[in-house]
Design an enzyme around this catalytic site. Sequence first.
Site, PDB file in Angstrom:
ATOM      1  NE  ARG A   1       0.980  -0.987  -5.324  1.00  0.00           N
ATOM      2  CZ  ARG A   1       0.324  -1.328  -6.363  1.00  0.00           C
ATOM      3  NH1 ARG A   1       0.533  -2.948  -5.224  1.00  0.00           N
ATOM      4  NH2 ARG A   1       0.024  -2.197  -7.447  1.00  0.00           N
ATOM      5  CB  SER A   2       9.110   0.267  -1.580  1.00  0.00           C
ATOM      6  OG  SER A   2       9.739   0.930  -1.716  1.00  0.00           O
TER       7      SER A   2
ATOM      8  CB  CYS B   1      15.508  11.745   1.233  1.00  0.00           C
ATOM      9  SG  CYS B   1      16.227  11.562   2.751  1.00  0.00           S
TER      10      CYS B   1
ATOM     11  CB  ALA C   1      16.221   0.182  -9.634  1.00  0.00           C
TER      12      ALA C   1
ATOM     13  CG  ASP D   1       4.279  -4.550  -5.645  1.00  0.00           C
ATOM     14  OD1 ASP D   1       5.349  -4.733  -6.035  1.00  0.00           O
ATOM     15  OD2 ASP D   1       3.867  -4.713  -4.329  1.00  0.00           O
ATOM     16  CB  ILE D   2       5.788  -8.645  -7.886  1.00  0.00           C
ATOM     17  CG1 ILE D   2       5.943  -9.800  -8.229  1.00  0.00           C
ATOM     18  CG2 ILE D   2       4.780  -8.350  -6.175  1.00  0.00           C
ATOM     19  CD1 ILE D   2       7.163 -10.369  -7.516  1.00  0.00           C
TER      20      ILE D   2
END
Length: 385
Positions: A189-190, A154, A267, A212-213
């Site tokens: 990048r979850s 979603c 976020a 990502d981190i």
Amino acid sequence: TPGGIMIKVNAADIATPFRQEIRDRITARYTCRKPKLLGLLANSDPAARRYAEWTGRACTADEIEYELREVDKMGLEAALRAANTDPSIHGIIIYYPVFGAEPSFYGGHMDDYLRDSIAPEKDVEGLSHLYRYNLYHNIRFMDKQRTRKCVLPCTPLAVVKILESVQVYDETKSVGNRLRGKKITVINRSEVVGRPLAALLVNDGATVWSVDIDSVYLMEHQCMSRVDSPVEELCRQSDVIVLGVPSPKYKLDTSCISPGTVVVNVASFKNVDVDALSQIQGVKFVSAVGKVTVALLERNLLRLYENFHSPVVVADGMGMSDARSDKELPPSQSSQHGLSSRQEDTPPRKTQPQSPLVLATFLLSVVSTTAIFFCTWKLSRLSRV
């Protein structure tokens, strides 16, 4: 904004047509048996509760039945099993995080295990293994006849619909090529947002840098390669920047945002200084995507209902435009990804065992044939005596 040079995009305006079409479709077709969504809440996270309440209000307004069940997290798996087999429930959403990074007895993390345990015919978030497999392999339909479209995650899909709305997509091009030539940086990048979003954008032709981190990867043509370029330099080259860092401390330096860039804040915290951003010429800024996400959650529910649960067979799914599923993938695009457009590309399924009746019939035929040959041989011996 009035007197400013930044264009602020209101996500509610993008969500409204989707929700109106959902209401119209349900009232026209399903007044006797409406789609039902079940929410499972097994944590004390205020953000998860707000999302659950928000979902409930939206569903009620849009003619969808909604039930929220609060359960202890140790009883969540059992509650999910029961919901999977309950014919009155047509869609299930679990409000994460539940176990967070806690490992699972079954391997991996428990939250990932729960996502994969939702029945595909009830997975409104499109995050179970079957839908992830189809997404990453650019498979857009559930059947060989290409009448049942896959559901898509979603929040990533909400970003896509926002980009379509602000005309980042070129609708004059064929499906799979409408982002050709666009460069997009996704700072997240979850497995829930960033990675599936990158796949959706790549499937539509974009060049995507996934941040990502501790790493940056170039994502294209169903492969990824590590790059050493600074994130700031990649952002300067980007037509679109998607911000999804779940921390109030992270702020992207606005000096690396070029004029005319589309900036989408996914976020729950603002990952950019909005006042500084507003001074950049021609920037289009989307501060939140939640309302579009909920609208597409409802749309996924209706798609599942029509694919698996409704007595009414709808050949073309929902009539709303979807750059990933309205048309067949062009053969050239299919071949370059090493895939055909047929449903045989879906994960292999186990062969079903033969039924007892079939086995019994086979054994009886073998015994009968053996008996006939034996009797014939015996008679021939007796005739010689």
